[in-house]
Write an enzyme that holds these catalytic residues in place. Structure first.
Site, PDB file in Angstrom:
ATOM      1  N   ASP A  82      50.769 -46.281 -30.301  1.00 28.91           N
ATOM      2  CA  ASP A  82      51.361 -48.001 -31.177  1.00 28.91           C
ATOM      3  C   ASP A  82      52.964 -47.242 -31.719  1.00 28.91           C
ATOM      4  O   ASP A  82      53.276 -48.947 -31.377  1.00 28.91           O
ATOM      5  CB  ASP A  82      51.043 -46.891 -33.054  1.00 28.91           C
ATOM      6  CG  ASP A  82      50.045 -47.173 -32.944  1.00 28.91           C
ATOM      7  OD1 ASP A  82      48.500 -46.950 -32.075  1.00 28.91           O
ATOM      8  OD2 ASP A  82      49.224 -48.528 -34.143  1.00 28.91           O
ATOM      9  N   CYS A 124      45.517 -39.816 -33.119  1.00 24.79           N
ATOM     10  CA  CYS A 124      46.895 -40.610 -33.930  1.00 24.79           C
ATOM     11  C   CYS A 124      46.561 -42.223 -34.378  1.00 24.79           C
ATOM     12  O   CYS A 124      44.954 -42.404 -35.317  1.00 24.79           O
ATOM     13  CB  CYS A 124      47.016 -41.581 -32.189  1.00 24.79           C
ATOM     14  SG  CYS A 124      48.255 -40.024 -31.706  1.00 24.79           S
ATOM     15  N   ASP A 125      46.614 -42.773 -34.875  1.00 24.01           N
ATOM     16  CA  ASP A 125      46.306 -44.252 -35.233  1.00 24.01           C
ATOM     17  C   ASP A 125      45.147 -45.078 -35.779  1.00 24.01           C
ATOM     18  O   ASP A 125      44.084 -44.826 -36.304  1.00 24.01           O
ATOM     19  CB  ASP A 125      47.642 -45.476 -34.890  1.00 24.01           C
ATOM     20  CG  ASP A 125      48.599 -45.240 -35.558  1.00 24.01           C
ATOM     21  OD1 ASP A 125      49.219 -43.519 -34.945  1.00 24.01           O
ATOM     22  OD2 ASP A 125      49.849 -45.434 -36.507  1.00 24.01           O
ATOM     23  N   LYS A 126      44.383 -45.569 -34.963  1.00 19.55           N
ATOM     24  CA  LYS A 126      43.250 -46.134 -34.864  1.00 19.55           C
ATOM     25  C   LYS A 126      42.464 -44.676 -34.350  1.00 19.55           C
ATOM     26  O   LYS A 126      40.959 -45.407 -34.065  1.00 19.55           O
ATOM     27  CB  LYS A 126      43.435 -46.996 -33.113  1.00 19.55           C
ATOM     28  CG  LYS A 126      44.597 -48.379 -33.964  1.00 19.55           C
ATOM     29  CD  LYS A 126      44.848 -48.248 -34.694  1.00 19.55           C
ATOM     30  CE  LYS A 126      45.977 -49.364 -35.492  1.00 19.55           C
ATOM     31  NZ  LYS A 126      46.929 -48.423 -34.872  1.00 19.55           N
ATOM     32  N   CYS A 190      53.726 -37.847 -33.904  1.00 19.56           N
ATOM     33  CA  CYS A 190      54.701 -37.939 -34.605  1.00 19.56           C
ATOM     34  C   CYS A 190      54.597 -37.033 -36.255  1.00 19.56           C
ATOM     35  O   CYS A 190      53.708 -37.420 -37.000  1.00 19.56           O
ATOM     36  CB  CYS A 190      55.030 -39.757 -34.834  1.00 19.56           C
ATOM     37  SG  CYS A 190      55.060 -40.729 -33.671  1.00 19.56           S
ATOM     38  N   GLU A 439      51.070 -54.432 -35.892  1.00 19.85           N
ATOM     39  CA  GLU A 439      51.749 -53.575 -37.264  1.00 19.85           C
ATOM     40  C   GLU A 439      53.979 -54.232 -37.089  1.00 19.85           C
ATOM     41  O   GLU A 439      54.029 -54.596 -35.475  1.00 19.85           O
ATOM     42  CB  GLU A 439      51.988 -52.546 -37.254  1.00 19.85           C
ATOM     43  CG  GLU A 439      51.416 -52.067 -36.671  1.00 19.85           C
ATOM     44  CD  GLU A 439      51.366 -49.911 -37.186  1.00 19.85           C
ATOM     45  OE1 GLU A 439      49.846 -49.423 -37.364  1.00 19.85           O
ATOM     46  OE2 GLU A 439      51.953 -49.647 -36.430  1.00 19.85           O
ATOM     47  N   SER A 462      53.680 -50.181 -40.244  1.00 16.31           N
ATOM     48  CA  SER A 462      53.082 -48.633 -39.164  1.00 16.31           C
ATOM     49  C   SER A 462      53.008 -47.513 -40.817  1.00 16.31           C
ATOM     50  O   SER A 462      54.035 -48.265 -42.033  1.00 16.31           O
ATOM     51  CB  SER A 462      54.507 -48.486 -39.145  1.00 16.31           C
ATOM     52  OG  SER A 462      54.641 -47.124 -39.007  1.00 16.31           O
TER      53      SER A 462
END
Length: 547
Positions: A82, A124-126, A190, A439, A462
Site C-alpha cells: 500500500d 500487510c494491509d489487505k 511498517c 486510501e 491509511s
C-alpha cells in the site's frame, strides 16, 4: 496421525496420477503414501517490505510441518504494498486484490483437492484479511503467520518531521529516503500501528495466529522459531479436526473489536472484519463496533494516536499483556489455534510495561479511538478515528470545497486554493465510484499544512492517518448518496460529541439537486476495475467483491 487424508479419498487411479504429478515436482514418495499434505500459501514477493521475509519464514514453517509428521507443499499468491501504491491510480487495485488473494488460495487448495491443512503467510494491509477470508471459506485446519514489523531507530514523530521538512523544501529527496531508512530499518511491516499491524493483532486476538506472535519483530530468531511452531501446530489442528469455523465465532469478533478499541487500531478494520465475518456466515454491523468502542478504555498510544511503535508494544508484552488488562470485557472461553482459550492466555500473561500498556482502571481515555457518525450527509454512517482528532476540532462547522477525485484535491492543495476553516469533500472515491476505494493518506498528510480544516470522503484512509478525517461514508457518491449533491460553499457541521455529520440544506433543495444529478464514471481502460465497480458491495458490509 490416524485421520484419513484427503488424498486417500480419491479414486485409486486418480490418486496415483495425482501422486505422479506431485512426486515429479519433488514431493517425497513416502510422504505421499503416509503423511498429511499441508498447503503453504505464501504471499512472498520482493516488492512489499512486509513480505520480503516470508520466503525464509516459509522454510521454517515447512521444517515445523515435517517435524510434526506432515508434508508441506508451497504455492504463492500476490501481495501489493500500500505504501508504494499511495497517491496514484495504483491504489485502486489494493482493495480489489484482497478478494483476488482469497480467490486464488481457494482455487489452489480446493481446486487441487489434496490438502489436509493450511499455513497462510501474509503480513500487510489487505493480505492478512484476505488470508483470513480464505481460511474461513475453505475451512480446512489453518493457521496464519506474518513477518512482524521492522525495528525502528527513530520515533514516529521524527519520521514525520523528515516528511514535513521535505515538503517544505528543506531536504532533498535522497536525504528524505536515506534518513527515513532509520525508521523503516529493513524488511518487515511498517512499524506504526496502521492497518497491517492492526489486522495481525486482531488475527491473533481471534485465535488464528499463535499467541504472542503477531508483533514479534521481523528477521529475529523469535520470529523464525514462531514460524516453525506454527508449522507444527497445524498438524495438531488436523489431528483434532479444529477447522477455522469451529474457532471463529461471534465471540472471536467480539474480542477483536475490544482489542481494536483498546489499541486505537486502523479504521480499515471496519472494512475488513465485516468481510471476514461474512465468510463465517455472520453479520458485523458498524453499530456493534461503536457500542464496543464506547465501553472499551484506550490503553495504548501507538502511532498515529501517540509516539510509540509496534516494537514498543512487543517490548511491553505484546497482545497477551493487553488481553490480561481486558479480561473484564473479553469472551474468555473463545478458543485459539494454541489449543487453549483466550482466557487462559490472558491469565498466564505477565503484566505489561505501564509506559506502553496502561492498566484497565487507569486508561489513556475512557473509550476506544473509533467512532461512527451519522447524519444527513451520511445516512449509512461514516468513520472517524476520534483518538487522533485534536480536542478543539471535536465540534466543527464550515463551508465545503468539493472535489470529484483525489487528484483534483491534490492540485488544489499544491495551488493553495484550500483555506483554513473549510470542509474538504473528496468524493467518487468509494468502492464503486473510485473504483477500488483508494486510501487518501497523501491528502491527509498534505492537508496538515492547512490548519483548522476537515476532510470528508467516501474513500478510506491509511491506518497512519490522523486529524479530523472522516471517511468510509455511505452511501457513496456513485450510488447517489448525499455526498454527491454537495456544492462549494454548503455548510457542513460535524459533532464528535453528538456523533453527527450533517449537510445544512433543506429537503427541498436536496430534492431539486437530486433531479439534476448525473453520476460520474471513472473506470478507464481496466477490465478488472470495471468488473469490480459493477459487482462490489457497500462499504459498511465490507466492500465484498461479489455478484
Amino acid at each position: 496421525m490416524h485421520k484419513k487424508r484427503v488424498i486417500d479419498g480419491l479414486e485409486p487411479y486418480l490418486r496415483a496420477i495425482a501422486k505422479v504429478h506431485l512426486a515429479s515436482a519433488g514431493v517425497s514418495l513416502d510422504a505421499l503414501d503416509s503423511r498429511p499434505l499441508i498447503a503453504i500459501a505464501n504471499s512472498w514477493n520482493e516488492v512489499c517490505p512486509g513480505h520480503e521475509p516470508l520466503r525464509k519464514l516459509a522454510e521454517y514453517v515447512k521444517a515445523g510441518v515435517r517435524a510434526a509428521g506432515g508434508e508441506p507443499i508451497e504455492f504463492n499468491t500476490i501481495g501489493m504494498c500500500d505504501g508504494i501504491s499511495q497517491g496514484h491510480l495504483g491504489m485502486r487495485y489494493t482493495l480489489p486484490h484482497r478478494e483476488m488473494i482469497a480467490d486464488s488460495v481457494e482455487a489452489m487448495v480446493v481446486g487441487q483437492g489434496i490438502f489436509d491443512g493450511m499455513v497462510l503467510l501474509g503480513s500487510c494491509d489487505k493480505i492478512i484479511p484476505a488470508m483470513m477470508q480464505a481460511a474461513i471459506r475453505i475451512d480446512l485446519p489453518a493457521i496464519l503467520v506474518n513477518a512482524g514489523s521492522c525495528v525502528p531507530e527513530l520515533k514516529p514523530s521524527d519520521s514525520k518531521k523528515l516528511r514535513t521538512r521535505f515538503l517544505a523544501g528543506e531536504i532533498t529527496e535522497r536525504q528524505l529516503v536515506e534518513q527515513s531508512l532509520r525508521y523503516y530499518s529493513g524488511p518487515g511491516v511498517c512499524p506504526f500501528f496502521g492497518t497491517a499491524n492492526t489486522m495481525a493483532v486482531l488475527c491473533e486476538a481471534m485465535g488464528l495466529m499463535l499467541s504472542g506472535s503477531s508483533v514479534l519483530p521481523a528477521t529475529t530468531s523469535s520470529r523464525l522459531f514462531s514460524a516453525e511452531q506454527a508449522g507444527a501446530a497445524v498438524l495438531r489442528l488436523v489431528e483434532h479436526g479444529l477447522n477455522p469455523r469451529k474457532l471463529i465465532t461471534e465471540w472471536s469478533f467480539h474480542n477483536a473489536l475490544v482489542v481494536l478499541s483498546a489499541l486505537g487500531g486502523s479504521l480499515n478494520a471496519f472494512l475488513h472484519l465485516p468481510a471476514i465475518a461474512s465468510e463465517a456466515g455472520l453479520e458485523l454491523s458498524w453499530d456493534t463496533f461503536a457500542d464496543i468502542s464506547a465501553r472499551t478504555p484506550l490503553l495504548a498510544a501507538l502511532t498515529p494516536n501517540g509516539d510509540q511503535t509496534v516494537y514498543d508494544l512487543y517490548r511491553a508484552g505484546g497482545l497477551p499483556a493487553v488481553l490480561k488488562e481486558l479480561q473484564p470485557l473479553l469472551k474468555l472461553d473463545a478458543q485459539t489455534v494454541d489449543g487453549v482459550s483466550i482466557g487462559q492466555i490472558a491469565a498466564a500473561a505477565s503484566r505489561g510495561e505501564r509506559s506502553v500498556i496502561h492498566a484497565y482502571d487507569q486508561p489513556l481515555a475512557g473509550s476506544g479511538g473509533v467512532q461512527v457518525l451519522y447524519g444527513s450527509l451520511a445516512p449509512q454512517g461514516a468513520l472517524v478515528k476520534a483518538s487522533a482528532v485534536p480536542e478543539d476540532q471535536h465540534e466543527f462547522s464550515g463551508p465545503a470545497i468539493v472535489f470529484d477525485s483525489e487528484e483534483a484535491c491534490h492540485a488544489a492543495l499544491y495551488e493553495g486554493r484550500i483555506r483554513q476553516g473549510q470542509v474538504v469533500i473528496v468524493r467518487y472515491e468509494g468502492p464503486r465510484g473510485g473504483p477500488g476505494m483508494r486510501e487518501l493518506h497523501r491528502v491527509t498528510e498534505v492537508l496538515k499544512g492547512v490548519s483548522n480544516t476537515a476532510l470528508i470522503t467516501d474513500g478510506r484512509f491509511s491506518g497512519a492517518s490522523a486529524g479530523l478525517s472522516i471517511g468510509y461514508l455511505g452511501p457513496e457518491a456513485a450510488d447517489g448518496g448525499p455526498i454527491a449533491l454537495v456544492e462549494n460553499g454548503d455548510i457542513i457541521s460535524i459533532s464528535l460529541k453528538a456523533g453527527t455529520v450533517n449537510l445544512e440544506l433543506s429537503e427541498a433543495e436536496l430534492k431539486e439537486r437530486r433531479c439534476r444529478w448525473q453520476p460520474i464514471t471513472k473506470v478507464g481502460h481496466s477490465k478488472l476495475l470495471e468488473r469490480y465497480s459493477k459487482q462490489v458491495g457497500p462499504t459498511r458490509q465490507g466492500a465484498i467483491w461479489d455478484i
